[in-house]
Design a protein around this motif. Structure first.
Motif, PDB file in Angstrom:
ATOM      1  N   ARG A 183      42.226  20.149  36.282  1.00 31.59           N
ATOM      2  CA  ARG A 183      40.996  19.668  36.911  1.00 31.59           C
ATOM      3  C   ARG A 183      40.303  18.642  36.022  1.00 31.59           C
ATOM      4  N   VAL A 184      39.434  17.874  36.642  1.00 24.40           N
ATOM      5  CA  VAL A 184      38.656  16.880  35.910  1.00 24.40           C
ATOM      6  C   VAL A 184      37.539  17.578  35.140  1.00 24.40           C
ATOM      7  N   SER A 185      37.359  17.189  33.899  1.00 21.95           N
ATOM      8  CA  SER A 185      36.244  17.654  33.078  1.00 21.95           C
ATOM      9  C   SER A 185      35.393  16.442  32.733  1.00 21.95           C
ATOM     10  N   VAL A 186      34.110  16.666  32.526  1.00 22.51           N
ATOM     11  CA  VAL A 186      33.218  15.599  32.093  1.00 22.51           C
ATOM     12  C   VAL A 186      32.679  15.968  30.717  1.00 22.51           C
ATOM     13  N   ILE A 187      32.821  15.051  29.780  1.00 21.99           N
ATOM     14  CA  ILE A 187      32.267  15.264  28.445  1.00 21.99           C
ATOM     15  C   ILE A 187      31.278  14.144  28.156  1.00 21.99           C
ATOM     16  N   GLU A 188      30.217  14.479  27.429  1.00 18.97           N
ATOM     17  CA  GLU A 188      29.264  13.472  26.990  1.00 18.97           C
ATOM     18  C   GLU A 188      29.612  13.085  25.568  1.00 18.97           C
ATOM     19  N   ILE A 189      29.751  11.780  25.349  1.00 16.31           N
ATOM     20  CA  ILE A 189      30.145  11.271  24.041  1.00 16.31           C
ATOM     21  C   ILE A 189      29.015  10.424  23.478  1.00 16.31           C
ATOM     22  N   ALA A 190      28.610  10.716  22.252  1.00 16.38           N
ATOM     23  CA  ALA A 190      27.592   9.924  21.561  1.00 16.38           C
ATOM     24  C   ALA A 190      28.285   8.795  20.803  1.00 16.38           C
ATOM     25  N   VAL A 205      43.765   9.478  31.724  1.00 17.26           N
ATOM     26  CA  VAL A 205      42.892   8.347  32.009  1.00 17.26           C
ATOM     27  C   VAL A 205      41.447   8.781  31.801  1.00 17.26           C
ATOM     28  N   LEU A 206      40.710   7.980  31.051  1.00 13.46           N
ATOM     29  CA  LEU A 206      39.298   8.242  30.800  1.00 13.46           C
ATOM     30  C   LEU A 206      38.467   7.253  31.611  1.00 13.46           C
ATOM     31  N   ARG A 207      37.492   7.773  32.356  1.00 10.00           N
ATOM     32  CA  ARG A 207      36.626   6.908  33.169  1.00 10.00           C
ATOM     33  C   ARG A 207      35.166   7.215  32.885  1.00 10.00           C
ATOM     34  N   CYS A 208      34.353   6.192  32.956  1.00 11.12           N
ATOM     35  CA  CYS A 208      32.919   6.358  32.762  1.00 11.12           C
ATOM     36  C   CYS A 208      32.339   7.015  34.016  1.00 11.12           C
ATOM     37  N   ALA A 209      31.706   8.179  33.847  1.00 11.06           N
ATOM     38  CA  ALA A 209      31.054   8.874  34.963  1.00 11.06           C
ATOM     39  C   ALA A 209      29.582   8.492  35.048  1.00 11.06           C
ATOM     40  N   VAL A 210      28.934   8.364  33.897  1.00  5.67           N
ATOM     41  CA  VAL A 210      27.542   7.921  33.816  1.00  5.67           C
ATOM     42  C   VAL A 210      27.469   6.913  32.683  1.00  5.67           C
ATOM     43  N   GLY A 211      26.955   5.735  32.996  1.00  3.70           N
ATOM     44  CA  GLY A 211      26.892   4.658  32.010  1.00  3.70           C
ATOM     45  C   GLY A 211      26.040   4.994  30.797  1.00  3.70           C
ATOM     46  N   PRO A 212      26.085   4.129  29.782  1.00  2.00           N
ATOM     47  CA  PRO A 212      25.378   4.378  28.530  1.00  2.00           C
ATOM     48  C   PRO A 212      23.877   4.578  28.732  1.00  2.00           C
ATOM     49  N   GLU A 213      23.351   5.625  28.111  1.00  4.77           N
ATOM     50  CA  GLU A 213      21.920   5.910  28.125  1.00  4.77           C
ATOM     51  C   GLU A 213      21.497   6.238  26.700  1.00  4.77           C
ATOM     52  N   PRO A 214      20.336   5.753  26.259  1.00  2.21           N
ATOM     53  CA  PRO A 214      19.873   6.116  24.917  1.00  2.21           C
ATOM     54  C   PRO A 214      19.707   7.630  24.810  1.00  2.21           C
ATOM     55  N   LYS A 215      20.145   8.190  23.695  1.00  3.52           N
ATOM     56  CA  LYS A 215      20.040   9.632  23.470  1.00  3.52           C
ATOM     57  C   LYS A 215      18.621   9.947  22.989  1.00  3.52           C
ATOM     58  N   ILE A 216      18.017  10.945  23.598  1.00  2.00           N
ATOM     59  CA  ILE A 216      16.651  11.327  23.256  1.00  2.00           C
ATOM     60  C   ILE A 216      16.681  12.356  22.121  1.00  2.00           C
ATOM     61  N   ALA A 217      15.946  12.072  21.049  1.00  2.00           N
ATOM     62  CA  ALA A 217      15.883  12.987  19.902  1.00  2.00           C
ATOM     63  C   ALA A 217      14.792  14.027  20.102  1.00  2.00           C
ATOM     64  N   ASP A 218      13.684  13.622  20.753  1.00  2.00           N
ATOM     65  CA  ASP A 218      12.545  14.519  20.968  1.00  2.00           C
ATOM     66  C   ASP A 218      12.039  14.302  22.390  1.00  2.00           C
ATOM     67  N   ASP A 275      21.967   4.018  10.020  1.00  2.00           N
ATOM     68  CA  ASP A 275      21.714   2.590   9.823  1.00  2.00           C
ATOM     69  C   ASP A 275      20.590   2.062  10.714  1.00  2.00           C
ATOM     70  N   GLY A 276      19.958   2.948  11.494  1.00  2.00           N
ATOM     71  CA  GLY A 276      18.862   2.539  12.363  1.00  2.00           C
ATOM     72  C   GLY A 276      19.293   2.081  13.747  1.00  2.00           C
ATOM     73  N   ASN A 277      20.585   2.184  14.079  1.00  2.00           N
ATOM     74  CA  ASN A 277      21.077   1.802  15.409  1.00  2.00           C
ATOM     75  C   ASN A 277      20.780   2.903  16.412  1.00  2.00           C
ATOM     76  N   THR A 278      20.429   2.521  17.629  1.00  2.37           N
ATOM     77  CA  THR A 278      20.203   3.495  18.686  1.00  2.37           C
ATOM     78  C   THR A 278      21.505   4.203  19.024  1.00  2.37           C
ATOM     79  N   VAL A 279      21.439   5.525  19.205  1.00  6.54           N
ATOM     80  CA  VAL A 279      22.599   6.309  19.610  1.00  6.54           C
ATOM     81  C   VAL A 279      22.564   6.428  21.131  1.00  6.54           C
ATOM     82  N   TYR A 280      23.684   6.132  21.765  1.00  7.37           N
ATOM     83  CA  TYR A 280      23.813   6.210  23.221  1.00  7.37           C
ATOM     84  C   TYR A 280      24.749   7.354  23.587  1.00  7.37           C
ATOM     85  N   THR A 281      24.573   7.891  24.789  1.00 13.88           N
ATOM     86  CA  THR A 281      25.539   8.853  25.315  1.00 13.88           C
ATOM     87  C   THR A 281      26.186   8.252  26.550  1.00 13.88           C
TER      88      THR A 281
END
Length: 118
Positions: free
Chosen positions: A54-61, A13-26, A37-43
């Motif tokens: 055990r539970v692991s948390v991964i950040e997905i772009a 089962v995959l669950r959202c631990a932290v909701g979508p946030e824009p990924k910072i490039a700089d 394509d110019g779309n904002t990338v979220y994590t």
């Protein structure tokens, strides 16, 4: 960088631990990362728990804001790929997906028995 496809059906089962946030490039300029394509990338931070582990948390772009994905909700990850990276003496694995969508909540059993009886 070579991508490695990930079989999400084996992740449990995959669950959202932290909701979508824009990924910072700089971080200095606070510039937000964009895809080709110019779309904002979220994590999205997602919890992963395989049976007996055990539970692991991964950040997905993911490109574009995943609508309806909120903290604690079960999610479906489509087209998940892993990428090994190295910068100097640092290294790790990053994850990217084609889409992250909420899993609809199952219909409650109370409403399943309702009908137009005589």
């Amino acid at each position: 960088m070579q991508s490695i496809p990930v079989d999400t059906s084996r992740l449990g089962v995959l669950r959202c631990a932290v909701g979508p946030e824009p990924k910072i490039a700089d971080f200095e300029s606070k510039e937000v990362k964009k895809d080709r394509d110019g779309n904002t990338v979220y994590t999205v931070a997602v919890t992963v728990r395989q049976d007996g582990r055990r539970v692991s948390v991964i950040e997905i772009a993911v490109s574009g804001e995943p609508k309806g994905v909120v903290e604690g909700s079960e999610v479906r990850v489509t087209g998940l790929e892993a990428f090994a990276w190295a910068m100097g003496d640092r290294h790790g694995i990053s994850f990217r997906a084609a889409a992250i969508t909420p899993v609809p909540a199952p219909a409650s059993s109370a409403s399943a028995g309702k009908g137009g009886g005589a």
